[in-house]
Structure formats: structure tokens, C-alpha cells
Design an enzyme around this catalytic site. Structure first.
Site, PDB file in Angstrom:
ATOM      1  N   HIS A 166       0.739  -1.251   0.087  1.00  0.00           N
ATOM      2  CA  HIS A 166       0.063  -0.062  -0.045  1.00  0.00           C
ATOM      3  C   HIS A 166       0.789   1.308   0.033  1.00  0.00           C
ATOM      4  O   HIS A 166       0.141   2.382  -0.195  1.00  0.00           O
ATOM      5  CB  HIS A 166      -0.817   0.039   1.305  1.00  0.00           C
ATOM      6  CG  HIS A 166      -2.285  -1.231   1.278  1.00  0.00           C
ATOM      7  ND1 HIS A 166      -3.057  -1.050   0.243  1.00  0.00           N
ATOM      8  CD2 HIS A 166      -2.089  -2.196   2.080  1.00  0.00           C
ATOM      9  CE1 HIS A 166      -3.819  -2.066   0.429  1.00  0.00           C
ATOM     10  NE2 HIS A 166      -3.287  -2.845   1.546  1.00  0.00           N
ATOM     11  N   HIS A 223      -3.355  -3.051   8.145  1.00  0.00           N
ATOM     12  CA  HIS A 223      -4.488  -3.360   7.065  1.00  0.00           C
ATOM     13  C   HIS A 223      -4.942  -1.886   6.528  1.00  0.00           C
ATOM     14  O   HIS A 223      -5.445  -1.112   7.414  1.00  0.00           O
ATOM     15  CB  HIS A 223      -5.694  -4.298   7.556  1.00  0.00           C
ATOM     16  CG  HIS A 223      -6.882  -4.314   6.787  1.00  0.00           C
ATOM     17  ND1 HIS A 223      -6.732  -4.910   5.505  1.00  0.00           N
ATOM     18  CD2 HIS A 223      -8.181  -4.051   6.891  1.00  0.00           C
ATOM     19  CE1 HIS A 223      -8.095  -4.834   5.023  1.00  0.00           C
ATOM     20  NE2 HIS A 223      -8.791  -4.256   5.953  1.00  0.00           N
TER      21      HIS A 223
END
Length: 200
Positions: free
Chosen positions: A88, A191
Site C-alpha cells: 500500500h 490493514h
């Protein structure tokens, strides 16, 4: 961090070879036994016996090495935080990729997509320092336990084109300024739970 992971994986493959914990001694023992018995090692029976010992020894050595590599790989595997960064965070934003191919190229480079694996429906890359995302973990979480960044961040939102999730993967890319939402463990993001627009 990429350098340390490179060192770890180098150790995974080099260490077992240098230590040689998987011995091939049974082959040598078979040859010595033939020598002691006075049998000619070139006789068909002696050749067959040596070949059989060699095949068994090689199979055992291969199994031993595979188990050693698996054990060492598990010991140096990436943490959840490292996986979060790999999937990410792209800071500064990679500039050597054509805009219309950014998602496909980055997802492949970061091993999020791969041949034989279903395409991930969506993925977000954040173009801000990782420290900014770590700082979000110190913010008060919402009722679902999710933390949000205080400021908006530059992101690329990748979404799979169509419903076919088979390779080759094709994505639409959108450049946005959004707040980023994360789940944290021990003060580190693990996450990416989504993004949202700033209040109007």
C-alpha cells in the site's frame, strides 16, 4: 528495509549450502562396502546397487534441503506491517511507469498480483511517508476500531476492470486526495480499511 529483506533472503539460500546439514554419506558408504568386499565396482550388480543408493541419497538430500529452506524462510518472513508497506505505500510515487499502466505494473512489482493467482478486486497505494500512516494509529479509533489519518493524503485507487478476475489483470487508476483508514496492531498499521473524502 528492502536491503535488510535482501540480506535475509540471501541467508535463507546460502546458509544451508554452506553448513551442508544434509549429508550424502550413504553413497560413499556403499562404495566403501564394495571395496571391502572385493567386488569390482564396474560389475553390473555393483553399478545397479550404487545407482540405487545414489538415487535414494539424492532424494533424501533434496527433501532435507527443502525442509531447511522452508524453516529458514518462515523465520525471516515479512511482518504484517512490512506486508502493509509492500502492498500500500509507494512514496515517493514511482515515476517510471506510464499513468495508464501504473496499477498493473505496481501490483505486479509488489507481488500483489501474479500469474495463476486471481486478480485482487481493488488496491490503494498511498504516496506519503510511512510515518504519516503510523501516526494515524495514535488517533482515537471509531466504533469499529479503525483509525483515520488527520490530513488527506495523495493516493492512487486501483479498481479491477469488469468482473473477470483472471490474469492478465487490468485496472482503472484514480488519483485522489483522501483520508486513509487503517487497522493497527501494536501501534503499527497492518490493514488498509478504506479511504474517505474530506468533509465539504
Amino acid at each position: 528495509m528492502p536491503g535488510s529483506r535482501h540480506i535475509c533472503w540471501t541467508l535463507v539460500f546460502v546458509l544451508p549450502l554452506s553448513l551442508d546439514p544434509c549429508s550424502l554419506d550413504p553413497v560413499g558408504a556403499s562404495i566403501k562396502e564394495d571395496q571391502r568386499s572385493g567386488r569390482d565396482p564396474r560389475e553390473p550388480e555393483a553399478v545397479r546397487k550404487t545407482e540405487a543408493h545414489t538415487q535414494v541419497a539424492m532424494a533424501g538430500w533434496a527433501l532435507c534441503m527443502a525442509m531447511m529452506l522452508a524453516a529458514l524462510a518462515g523465520a525471516v518472513g515479512e511482518s504484517r506491517y512490512e506486508k502493509f508497506l509492500r502492498q500500500h505505500v509507494d512514496y515517493p510515487r514511482t515515476s517510471d511507469i506510464a499513468a495508464h499502466r501504473y496499477c498493473e505494473t505496481m501490483l505486479a512489482r509488489r507481488q500483489v498480483t501474479a500469474p495463476g493467482r486471481p486478480c485482487k478486486p481493488s488496491n490503494t497505494f498511498v504516496h506519503e511517508p510511512e510515518e504519516e500512516l503510523v501516526a494515524a494509529c495514535s488517533q482515537t479509533p471509531d466504533s469499529a476500531g479503525v483509525h483515520s489519518t488527520l490530513k488527506t493524503m495523495s493516493i492512487t485507487a486501483c479498481r479491477l476492470r469488469g468482473r473477470d478476475n483472471r490474469n492478465p489483470c487490468a485496472y482503472r487508476a484514480r488519483q485522489l486526495q483522501h483520508h486513509v483508514r487503517v487497522n493497527c496492531i501494536n501501534g503499527l498499521p497492518v490493514h488498509l480499511a478504506g479511504t474517505h473524502e474530506p468533509p465539504q
